[in-house]
Scaffold this motif. Structure first.
Motif, PDB file in Angstrom:
ATOM      1  N   SER A  33      33.485 -64.543 106.201  1.00  0.00           N
ATOM      2  CA  SER A  33      35.242 -64.924 105.941  1.00  0.00           C
ATOM      3  C   SER A  33      35.814 -63.422 105.535  1.00  0.00           C
ATOM      4  O   SER A  33      34.829 -62.029 105.120  1.00  0.00           O
ATOM      5  CB  SER A  33      34.756 -64.996 104.205  1.00  0.00           C
ATOM      6  OG  SER A  33      36.335 -64.572 103.031  1.00  0.00           O
ATOM      7  N   ILE A  34      37.024 -63.274 106.536  1.00  0.00           N
ATOM      8  CA  ILE A  34      37.638 -61.507 106.572  1.00  0.00           C
ATOM      9  C   ILE A  34      37.818 -61.587 104.613  1.00  0.00           C
ATOM     10  O   ILE A  34      37.101 -59.959 104.773  1.00  0.00           O
ATOM     11  CB  ILE A  34      38.373 -61.562 107.093  1.00  0.00           C
ATOM     12  CG1 ILE A  34      38.435 -61.947 108.123  1.00  0.00           C
ATOM     13  CG2 ILE A  34      38.804 -59.832 107.680  1.00  0.00           C
ATOM     14  CD1 ILE A  34      37.214 -61.594 109.854  1.00  0.00           C
ATOM     15  N   ALA A  35      37.714 -61.939 103.963  1.00  0.00           N
ATOM     16  CA  ALA A  35      38.261 -61.637 102.603  1.00  0.00           C
ATOM     17  C   ALA A  35      36.939 -61.081 101.996  1.00  0.00           C
ATOM     18  O   ALA A  35      36.913 -60.334 100.743  1.00  0.00           O
ATOM     19  CB  ALA A  35      39.132 -61.686 101.962  1.00  0.00           C
ATOM     20  N   ALA A  36      35.964 -62.465 101.987  1.00  0.00           N
ATOM     21  CA  ALA A  36      35.021 -61.482 101.842  1.00  0.00           C
ATOM     22  C   ALA A  36      33.957 -60.393 101.334  1.00  0.00           C
ATOM     23  O   ALA A  36      33.982 -59.058 101.692  1.00  0.00           O
ATOM     24  CB  ALA A  36      33.924 -62.807 101.665  1.00  0.00           C
ATOM     25  N   GLN A  37      34.524 -60.199 102.867  1.00  0.00           N
ATOM     26  CA  GLN A  37      33.811 -59.212 103.617  1.00  0.00           C
ATOM     27  C   GLN A  37      34.330 -57.623 103.552  1.00  0.00           C
ATOM     28  O   GLN A  37      34.261 -56.476 103.555  1.00  0.00           O
ATOM     29  CB  GLN A  37      33.737 -58.850 105.138  1.00  0.00           C
ATOM     30  CG  GLN A  37      32.634 -59.337 105.854  1.00  0.00           C
ATOM     31  CD  GLN A  37      33.294 -60.589 106.883  1.00  0.00           C
ATOM     32  OE1 GLN A  37      33.515 -59.551 108.427  1.00  0.00           O
ATOM     33  NE2 GLN A  37      32.494 -60.889 107.705  1.00  0.00           N
TER      34      GLN A  37
END
Length: 213
Positions: free
Chosen positions: A181-185
């Motif tokens: 999950s790019i957004a969570a990272q």
């Protein structure tokens, strides 16, 4: 016989022989290796014709990507080629029918060109004239990005749509599989990325999963 015709007959003979061995080899890995040999000799024929750009594309794209991809797929997948060959006679009539259709189309195209040679528009020759100082790659670029620029862009758009469609069709979201999950990272900070644990002297750190058990 000069040097150029000798190389032409050498490259042509090896290309035809390697192409025959592609369909005659029983081992699929050997067939792919013969295919790579045929590509290299075909590239030599392009060099003799003065089309060094096409020779480079043939080696880089077909040998460096497509043929090597075939080789890795054949080596990694446990394909039962004996079972595939078993159904050859069952599909032979359909294959012969399609082959006859392709042969008829080739005869019609060649016959139409011989009967009315001026019916088709003269294609633009990408091979530069001797002594012009223009390389083969530059000549192809001038023709491709001027006269055929819309066809070139259309072909690129079709390939882009095909690539996106292949990704969408093969993408499957399975339950229980961790995904990135790019957004969570990107949204991680000190509070979510670092855990400060007060440990007493001589004690051990117990992970939260084990502590809950």
């Amino acid at each position: 016989m000069t040097l150029a015709p000798a190389f032409f007959y050498l490259f042509a003979f090896v290309t035809v022989a390697a192409g025959f061995m592609v369909i005659a080899a029983k081992n699929p890995v050997h067939a792919v290796l013969f295919l790579i040999l045929a590509f290299f000799n075909a590239a030599g024929l392009f060099v003799l014709l003065g089309a060094e750009f096409l020779a480079m594309i043939l080696v880089v794209v077909y040998v460096g990507a497509v043929a090597v991809l075939f080789l890795f797929v054949v080596m990694m997948l446990d394909v039962d080629f004996a079972e595939l060959r078993a159904g050859f006679m069952k599909n032979a009539p359909l294959g012969a029918f399609i082959g006859l259709i392709l042969l008829a189309e080739l005869v019609l195209v060649v016959g139409f060109q011989m009967v009315r040679p001026g019916a088709l528009a003269a294609p633009s020759a990408p091979i530069p004239a001797p002594g012009s100082g223009i390389t083969n790659a530059e000549a192809i670029g001038r023709v491709l990005y001027t006269k055929y620029v819309y066809y070139f862009q259309g072909a690129g758009l079709i390939l882009l749509v095909a690539m996106i469609g292949a990704i969408v069709l093969t993408l499957r979201h399975k339950e229980g599989v961790k995904r990135q999950s790019i957004a969570a990272q990107v949204a991680r900070g000190k509070k979510t990325a670092i855990d400060v644990v007060q440990v007493a002297p001589g004690a051990a750190i117990v992970p939260p999963a084990r502590a809950s058990q």
